[in-house]
Scaffold this motif. Sequence first.
Motif, PDB file in Angstrom:
ATOM      1  N   LYS A 123      12.512  26.132 -36.430  1.00 32.81           N
ATOM      2  CA  LYS A 123      13.463  26.347 -37.651  1.00 32.81           C
ATOM      3  C   LYS A 123      14.840  26.048 -37.565  1.00 32.81           C
ATOM      4  CE  LYS A 123      12.448  30.130 -39.944  1.00 32.81           C
ATOM      5  NZ  LYS A 123      12.334  31.704 -40.451  1.00 32.81           N
ATOM      6  N   ARG A 124      15.295  25.847 -36.430  1.00 34.98           N
ATOM      7  CA  ARG A 124      16.733  25.346 -36.121  1.00 34.98           C
ATOM      8  C   ARG A 124      16.957  24.014 -36.935  1.00 34.98           C
ATOM      9  NH1 ARG A 124      18.599  21.596 -32.601  1.00 34.98           N
ATOM     10  NH2 ARG A 124      16.999  20.857 -31.152  1.00 34.98           N
ATOM     11  N   TYR A 125      15.976  23.392 -37.249  1.00 39.37           N
ATOM     12  CA  TYR A 125      16.244  22.231 -37.820  1.00 39.37           C
ATOM     13  C   TYR A 125      16.461  22.128 -39.431  1.00 39.37           C
ATOM     14  CZ  TYR A 125      14.798  19.498 -33.711  1.00 39.37           C
ATOM     15  OH  TYR A 125      14.397  18.935 -32.401  1.00 39.37           O
ATOM     16  N   GLY A 126      15.750  23.319 -39.801  1.00 40.22           N
ATOM     17  CA  GLY A 126      15.951  23.646 -41.426  1.00 40.22           C
ATOM     18  C   GLY A 126      14.797  24.506 -41.407  1.00 40.22           C
ATOM     19  N   SER A 127      14.666  24.996 -43.040  1.00 44.06           N
ATOM     20  CA  SER A 127      13.665  25.808 -43.278  1.00 44.06           C
ATOM     21  C   SER A 127      12.428  25.397 -44.070  1.00 44.06           C
ATOM     22  CB  SER A 127      14.388  27.029 -44.483  1.00 44.06           C
ATOM     23  OG  SER A 127      14.829  26.196 -45.436  1.00 44.06           O
ATOM     24  N   TRP A 128      12.311  23.828 -44.149  1.00 42.82           N
ATOM     25  CA  TRP A 128      11.167  23.128 -44.649  1.00 42.82           C
ATOM     26  C   TRP A 128      10.679  22.170 -43.715  1.00 42.82           C
ATOM     27  CZ3 TRP A 128       8.610  24.406 -49.353  1.00 42.82           C
ATOM     28  CH2 TRP A 128       9.207  25.429 -50.185  1.00 42.82           C
ATOM     29  N   ALA A 129       9.296  21.774 -44.123  1.00 41.35           N
ATOM     30  CA  ALA A 129       8.768  20.654 -43.473  1.00 41.35           C
ATOM     31  C   ALA A 129       7.915  20.140 -44.384  1.00 41.35           C
ATOM     32  CB  ALA A 129       7.929  21.192 -42.140  1.00 41.35           C
ATOM     33  N   ILE A 130       8.094  18.466 -44.258  1.00 37.70           N
ATOM     34  CA  ILE A 130       7.404  17.817 -45.146  1.00 37.70           C
ATOM     35  C   ILE A 130       6.147  17.306 -44.123  1.00 37.70           C
ATOM     36  CG2 ILE A 130       7.040  15.672 -46.476  1.00 37.70           C
ATOM     37  CD1 ILE A 130      10.085  16.147 -46.994  1.00 37.70           C
ATOM     38  N   VAL A 131       4.823  17.199 -44.577  1.00 38.27           N
ATOM     39  CA  VAL A 131       3.838  16.566 -43.940  1.00 38.27           C
ATOM     40  C   VAL A 131       3.257  15.729 -44.855  1.00 38.27           C
ATOM     41  CG1 VAL A 131       1.697  17.316 -42.560  1.00 38.27           C
ATOM     42  CG2 VAL A 131       3.451  18.674 -42.611  1.00 38.27           C
ATOM     43  N   THR A 132       2.952  14.622 -44.600  1.00 36.86           N
ATOM     44  CA  THR A 132       2.200  13.405 -45.197  1.00 36.86           C
ATOM     45  C   THR A 132       0.780  13.490 -44.499  1.00 36.86           C
ATOM     46  OG1 THR A 132       2.697  11.513 -43.953  1.00 36.86           O
ATOM     47  CG2 THR A 132       4.309  12.072 -45.415  1.00 36.86           C
ATOM     48  N   GLY A 133      -0.168  12.873 -45.414  1.00 41.66           N
ATOM     49  CA  GLY A 133      -1.549  12.967 -44.889  1.00 41.66           C
ATOM     50  C   GLY A 133      -1.927  14.722 -44.585  1.00 41.66           C
ATOM     51  N   ALA A 134      -1.408  15.273 -45.457  1.00 39.09           N
ATOM     52  CA  ALA A 134      -1.689  16.840 -45.027  1.00 39.09           C
ATOM     53  C   ALA A 134      -3.077  17.497 -45.493  1.00 39.09           C
ATOM     54  CB  ALA A 134      -0.508  17.369 -45.708  1.00 39.09           C
ATOM     55  N   THR A 135      -4.068  16.556 -46.028  1.00 42.88           N
ATOM     56  CA  THR A 135      -5.234  17.083 -46.353  1.00 42.88           C
ATOM     57  C   THR A 135      -6.118  17.309 -45.342  1.00 42.88           C
ATOM     58  OG1 THR A 135      -5.853  15.345 -47.636  1.00 42.88           O
ATOM     59  CG2 THR A 135      -4.525  16.701 -48.774  1.00 42.88           C
ATOM     60  N   ASP A 136      -6.196  16.450 -44.345  1.00 42.83           N
ATOM     61  CA  ASP A 136      -7.262  16.316 -43.472  1.00 42.83           C
ATOM     62  C   ASP A 136      -6.508  16.230 -41.897  1.00 42.83           C
ATOM     63  OD1 ASP A 136      -9.750  16.094 -44.898  1.00 42.83           O
ATOM     64  OD2 ASP A 136      -8.771  14.388 -45.953  1.00 42.83           O
ATOM     65  N   GLY A 137      -7.636  16.357 -40.949  1.00 38.29           N
ATOM     66  CA  GLY A 137      -7.074  16.112 -39.715  1.00 38.29           C
ATOM     67  C   GLY A 137      -5.786  16.740 -39.091  1.00 38.29           C
ATOM     68  N   ILE A 138      -5.249  15.949 -38.347  1.00 41.68           N
ATOM     69  CA  ILE A 138      -3.951  16.486 -37.652  1.00 41.68           C
ATOM     70  C   ILE A 138      -2.929  16.676 -38.507  1.00 41.68           C
ATOM     71  CG2 ILE A 138      -2.180  15.667 -36.183  1.00 41.68           C
ATOM     72  CD1 ILE A 138      -4.116  13.732 -34.896  1.00 41.68           C
ATOM     73  N   GLY A 139      -2.774  15.976 -39.751  1.00 41.73           N
ATOM     74  CA  GLY A 139      -1.584  16.686 -40.737  1.00 41.73           C
ATOM     75  C   GLY A 139      -2.116  17.979 -41.462  1.00 41.73           C
ATOM     76  N   ARG A 140      -2.963  18.328 -41.689  1.00 45.77           N
ATOM     77  CA  ARG A 140      -3.720  19.241 -42.210  1.00 45.77           C
ATOM     78  C   ARG A 140      -3.256  20.482 -41.115  1.00 45.77           C
ATOM     79  NH1 ARG A 140      -7.827  23.301 -42.864  1.00 45.77           N
ATOM     80  NH2 ARG A 140      -8.265  23.709 -44.981  1.00 45.77           N
ATOM     81  N   THR A 141      -3.774  20.397 -40.004  1.00 43.88           N
ATOM     82  CA  THR A 141      -3.580  21.432 -38.919  1.00 43.88           C
ATOM     83  C   THR A 141      -2.111  21.626 -38.860  1.00 43.88           C
ATOM     84  OG1 THR A 141      -5.719  20.687 -37.966  1.00 43.88           O
ATOM     85  CG2 THR A 141      -4.229  22.148 -36.525  1.00 43.88           C
ATOM     86  N   LEU A 142      -1.379  20.592 -38.434  1.00 39.80           N
ATOM     87  CA  LEU A 142       0.180  20.536 -38.325  1.00 39.80           C
ATOM     88  C   LEU A 142       0.808  21.338 -39.392  1.00 39.80           C
ATOM     89  CD1 LEU A 142       1.241  17.336 -37.065  1.00 39.80           C
ATOM     90  CD2 LEU A 142       1.375  19.311 -35.879  1.00 39.80           C
ATOM     91  N   ALA A 143       0.363  21.374 -40.622  1.00 38.01           N
ATOM     92  CA  ALA A 143       0.888  21.969 -41.967  1.00 38.01           C
ATOM     93  C   ALA A 143       0.571  23.557 -41.781  1.00 38.01           C
ATOM     94  CB  ALA A 143       0.192  21.470 -43.065  1.00 38.01           C
ATOM     95  N   PHE A 144      -0.601  23.853 -41.246  1.00 44.41           N
ATOM     96  CA  PHE A 144      -0.778  25.254 -41.008  1.00 44.41           C
ATOM     97  C   PHE A 144       0.031  26.017 -39.919  1.00 44.41           C
ATOM     98  CE2 PHE A 144      -4.721  24.839 -43.695  1.00 44.41           C
ATOM     99  CZ  PHE A 144      -5.003  25.982 -44.133  1.00 44.41           C
TER     100      PHE A 144
END
Length: 347
Positions: A51-72
């Motif tokens: 959170k020290r980097y900022g309050s938002w994160a952008i995740v591409t390829g976020a609907t499957d696999g690694i991207g989806r899990t990273l988003a969660f």
Amino acid sequence: MELYDCFASTLEQPAWILALSALGLLSLLKASIAALRWIFVSFIRPGKNLKRYGSWAIVTGATDGIGRTLAFQLAHRGLGIVLVGRSPDKLFDVSAAIREKHPNAQVETVLIDFASDLVEGVARLKKAIEGMDVGILVNNAGMSYPYAKYFHEVDEDLIKDLIKVNVEGLTRVTHAVLPGMVERKRGAILNIGSGASTVIPSDPLYAVYAASKAYVDQFSKCLYVEYQDKGIDVQCQVPLYVATKMASIKRSSFLVPSANTYAQSALQWIGYEPTCTPYWPHSLIWTLISMLPVAVVDKWRLGFCLRIRKRGMLKELEKKKQFECRSAASEDSCSCLTAFSSDVHDL
């Protein structure tokens, strides 16, 4: 006196023996330091407060696999999430699932088909994040071959899409997000590369994919140096096999982690080395591979990929014959299915 005699006798040894002994001690010391460092970074070193980097994160390829899990997992750590994907339905489903699991999470979605409307999609992303305190960008969107193929067998559309998604897409998204990080003097960029371009000497029958991921690694290293003094951490992670749809692996194991297991390791490494393999069993495999002769690894990898190619061609032929059977709508026309594998005996 005995100690002095021992020291004196040591000095009387031929110079080449002394040199070899010194080299051996230095090698042992270097290996010991490397092992201790590996234990520290793999099991002891704490992850950074994202959170020290900022309050938002952008995740591409976020609907499957690694991207989806990273988003969660990023949402679990209290960040707002901008989900980027090409399927409106999947984006809606992932967004709803995150909100259900984390009711206080802020979630936005941006539709980008990296293979077809990249320029327009990136423009939509830039507009969507105006005024946002974007601290983390995860460039996870990527594509590979449907199965292993010799380069001359790869059709032009697949070559174009691989370069567009894996190279141009990542580059354009980074170029759109980076200025805000520079202005705020903080941020982290995580680019998902592949062991195909870094861990193994070559990846035969996946040439364009491996080359596109090599670009990701070098691109990340350059940005790491360029922006290190501007408060921005850039990193390329190079996992080996992870149980995802893109890898065509359904079951996870100790050496092939699930997307969730890999993502837990991935977040612990953000903000450190420019190139890394976060899942520790993968890093052990990398070490073992690096100790083998390149020719041995190349031969093993070629044989491995040839087996993938054969299975892929068999499945492709089976689907083709099933389609022909359905089109013919005749039982007799389906008799060829019992011997379809003989058509590829020479693959």
